[in-house]
Design a protein around this motif. Structure first.
Motif, PDB file in Angstrom:
ATOM      1  N   THR A   1       0.820  -1.214   0.000  1.00 41.34           N
ATOM      2  CA  THR A   1       0.000   0.000   0.000  1.00 41.34           C
ATOM      3  C   THR A   1       0.853   1.262   0.000  1.00 41.34           C
ATOM      4  N   TRP A   2       1.991   1.238   0.662  1.00 38.75           N
ATOM      5  CA  TRP A   2       2.803   2.457   0.734  1.00 38.75           C
ATOM      6  C   TRP A   2       3.296   2.877  -0.641  1.00 38.75           C
ATOM      7  N   HIS A   3       3.462   1.951  -1.588  1.00 33.60           N
ATOM      8  CA  HIS A   3       3.841   2.329  -2.956  1.00 33.60           C
ATOM      9  C   HIS A   3       2.758   3.217  -3.567  1.00 33.60           C
ATOM     10  N   ARG A   4       1.512   2.803  -3.419  1.00 34.59           N
ATOM     11  CA  ARG A   4       0.399   3.603  -3.937  1.00 34.59           C
ATOM     12  C   ARG A   4       0.382   4.972  -3.275  1.00 34.59           C
ATOM     13  N   ASN A   5       0.654   4.998  -1.964  1.00 32.21           N
ATOM     14  CA  ASN A   5       0.629   6.262  -1.246  1.00 32.21           C
ATOM     15  C   ASN A   5       1.774   7.189  -1.663  1.00 32.21           C
ATOM     16  N   VAL A   6       2.916   6.618  -2.017  1.00 28.68           N
ATOM     17  CA  VAL A   6       4.011   7.433  -2.564  1.00 28.68           C
ATOM     18  C   VAL A   6       3.557   8.060  -3.879  1.00 28.68           C
ATOM     19  N   ARG A   7       2.922   7.272  -4.733  1.00 31.50           N
ATOM     20  CA  ARG A   7       2.421   7.816  -6.008  1.00 31.50           C
ATOM     21  C   ARG A   7       1.382   8.910  -5.769  1.00 31.50           C
ATOM     22  N   ASN A   8       0.526   8.728  -4.766  1.00 28.48           N
ATOM     23  CA  ASN A   8      -0.457   9.765  -4.430  1.00 28.48           C
ATOM     24  C   ASN A   8       0.243  11.050  -3.983  1.00 28.48           C
ATOM     25  N   ALA A   9       1.296  10.909  -3.186  1.00 28.05           N
ATOM     26  CA  ALA A   9       2.055  12.083  -2.738  1.00 28.05           C
ATOM     27  C   ALA A   9       2.684  12.787  -3.937  1.00 28.05           C
ATOM     28  N   LEU A  10       3.229  12.008  -4.857  1.00 26.47           N
ATOM     29  CA  LEU A  10       3.844  12.586  -6.057  1.00 26.47           C
ATOM     30  C   LEU A  10       2.800  13.299  -6.914  1.00 26.47           C
ATOM     31  N   GLN A  11       1.636  12.696  -7.030  1.00 27.13           N
ATOM     32  CA  GLN A  11       0.560  13.300  -7.829  1.00 27.13           C
ATOM     33  C   GLN A  11       0.184  14.671  -7.262  1.00 27.13           C
ATOM     34  N   ARG A  12       0.048  14.765  -5.971  1.00 25.67           N
ATOM     35  CA  ARG A  12      -0.301  16.052  -5.337  1.00 25.67           C
ATOM     36  C   ARG A  12       0.774  17.098  -5.619  1.00 25.67           C
ATOM     37  N   ARG A  13       2.038  16.686  -5.547  1.00 24.98           N
ATOM     38  CA  ARG A  13       3.140  17.628  -5.737  1.00 24.98           C
ATOM     39  C   ARG A  13       3.332  17.990  -7.210  1.00 24.98           C
ATOM     40  N   LYS A  14       2.925  17.110  -8.123  1.00 25.94           N
ATOM     41  CA  LYS A  14       2.948  17.463  -9.558  1.00 25.94           C
ATOM     42  C   LYS A  14       1.985  18.613  -9.803  1.00 25.94           C
ATOM     43  N   VAL A  15       0.807  18.496  -9.236  1.00 25.94           N
ATOM     44  CA  VAL A  15      -0.227  19.519  -9.415  1.00 25.94           C
ATOM     45  C   VAL A  15       0.241  20.863  -8.851  1.00 25.94           C
ATOM     46  N   SER A  16       0.915  20.843  -7.703  1.00 26.63           N
ATOM     47  CA  SER A  16       1.365  22.091  -7.075  1.00 26.63           C
ATOM     48  C   SER A  16       2.665  22.618  -7.683  1.00 26.63           C
ATOM     49  N   GLY A  17       3.313  21.819  -8.531  1.00 29.49           N
ATOM     50  CA  GLY A  17       4.546  22.255  -9.172  1.00 29.49           C
ATOM     51  C   GLY A  17       5.806  22.011  -8.358  1.00 29.49           C
ATOM     52  N   GLU A  18       5.688  21.294  -7.253  1.00 33.39           N
ATOM     53  CA  GLU A  18       6.862  21.018  -6.423  1.00 33.39           C
ATOM     54  C   GLU A  18       7.767  19.960  -7.033  1.00 33.39           C
ATOM     55  N   ILE A  19       7.210  19.139  -7.921  1.00 34.64           N
ATOM     56  CA  ILE A  19       7.998  18.098  -8.570  1.00 34.64           C
ATOM     57  C   ILE A  19       7.569  18.018 -10.030  1.00 34.64           C
ATOM     58  N   LEU A  20       8.509  17.725 -10.885  1.00 34.74           N
ATOM     59  CA  LEU A  20       8.227  17.589 -12.315  1.00 34.74           C
ATOM     60  C   LEU A  20       8.043  16.122 -12.655  1.00 34.74           C
ATOM     61  N   TYR A  21       7.266  15.866 -13.708  1.00 30.11           N
ATOM     62  CA  TYR A  21       6.978  14.496 -14.154  1.00 30.11           C
ATOM     63  C   TYR A  21       7.144  14.456 -15.666  1.00 30.11           C
ATOM     64  N   ASP A  22       7.847  13.440 -16.174  1.00 31.79           N
ATOM     65  CA  ASP A  22       8.095  13.362 -17.613  1.00 31.79           C
ATOM     66  C   ASP A  22       7.063  12.536 -18.372  1.00 31.79           C
ATOM     67  N   GLY A  23       6.053  12.017 -17.685  1.00 30.85           N
ATOM     68  CA  GLY A  23       5.034  11.202 -18.336  1.00 30.85           C
ATOM     69  C   GLY A  23       5.444   9.750 -18.508  1.00 30.85           C
ATOM     70  N   ASN A  24       6.630   9.403 -18.019  1.00 28.72           N
ATOM     71  CA  ASN A  24       7.144   8.035 -18.174  1.00 28.72           C
ATOM     72  C   ASN A  24       7.728   7.510 -16.853  1.00 28.72           C
ATOM     73  N   ALA A  25       7.047   7.808 -15.748  1.00 28.44           N
ATOM     74  CA  ALA A  25       7.417   7.323 -14.408  1.00 28.44           C
ATOM     75  C   ALA A  25       8.751   7.859 -13.903  1.00 28.44           C
ATOM     76  N   ASN A  26       9.161   9.036 -14.372  1.00 25.06           N
ATOM     77  CA  ASN A  26      10.366   9.697 -13.880  1.00 25.06           C
ATOM     78  C   ASN A  26       9.985  11.046 -13.282  1.00 25.06           C
ATOM     79  N   TYR A  27      10.626  11.380 -12.170  1.00 25.54           N
ATOM     80  CA  TYR A  27      10.304  12.592 -11.430  1.00 25.54           C
ATOM     81  C   TYR A  27      11.572  13.389 -11.179  1.00 25.54           C
ATOM     82  N   ARG A  28      11.373  14.697 -10.962  1.00 26.64           N
ATOM     83  CA  ARG A  28      12.528  15.572 -10.779  1.00 26.64           C
ATOM     84  C   ARG A  28      12.138  16.773  -9.909  1.00 26.64           C
ATOM     85  N   ILE A  29      13.032  17.104  -8.980  1.00 27.57           N
ATOM     86  CA  ILE A  29      12.888  18.334  -8.198  1.00 27.57           C
ATOM     87  C   ILE A  29      14.031  19.244  -8.623  1.00 27.57           C
ATOM     88  N   ASP A  30      13.681  20.420  -9.111  1.00 31.00           N
ATOM     89  CA  ASP A  30      14.703  21.348  -9.582  1.00 31.00           C
ATOM     90  C   ASP A  30      15.172  22.337  -8.532  1.00 31.00           C
TER      91      ASP A  30
END
Length: 126
Positions: A80-109
């Motif tokens: 379950t914690w894997h799903r919750n990590v993805r949920n956390a990432l989704q929230r931060r994508k929306v707020s602009g805190e983390i970038l997403y390349d559309g292919n399961a890669n994330y980046r904080i600038d």
């Protein structure tokens, strides 16, 4: 004697009920906690694969609950914690805190305050 057996049975049932209630009230780790662990440990200005993000959380967080470790579904073995990590990432994508390349890669600038504090403390400690 019958009185003792009765109260022993009642106490046993109460303990079982309390244990069952405790198991039912176990909760997953809050998404904000998982995000804090990620944000404090993700390499800055690099694309990081989702599987590496799971490793980062696993290596830097040791308070998973039983619910965190339980599979999301009986047909999926993923915890379950894997799903919750993805949920956390989704929230931060929306707020602009983390970038997403559309292919399961994330980046904080840019580092956020707590990241800068951690880096400053590490620099002071040598």
């Amino acid at each position: 004697m019958l009185y003792t057996i009765f109260w022993t049975t009642v106490l046993t049932l109460n303990l079982k009920a309390k244990n069952k209630q405790t198991l039912q009230t176990t909760m997953t780790t809050p998404i904000n906690t998982l995000w804090t662990v990620l944000n404090a440990n993700i390499p800055l200005q690099q694309w990081v694969d989702i599987s590496r993000l799971y490793e980062i959380v696993e290596q830097n967080f040791d308070a998973f609950t039983r619910d965190d470790l339980a599979p999301v579904m009986t047909t999926k073995k993923e915890p379950t914690w894997h799903r919750n990590v993805r949920n956390a990432l989704q929230r931060r994508k929306v707020s602009g805190e983390i970038l997403y390349d559309g292919n399961a890669n994330y980046r904080i600038d840019r580092p956020y305050v707590w990241r800068m504090i951690k880096e400053a403390i590490n620099a002071l400690n040598g």
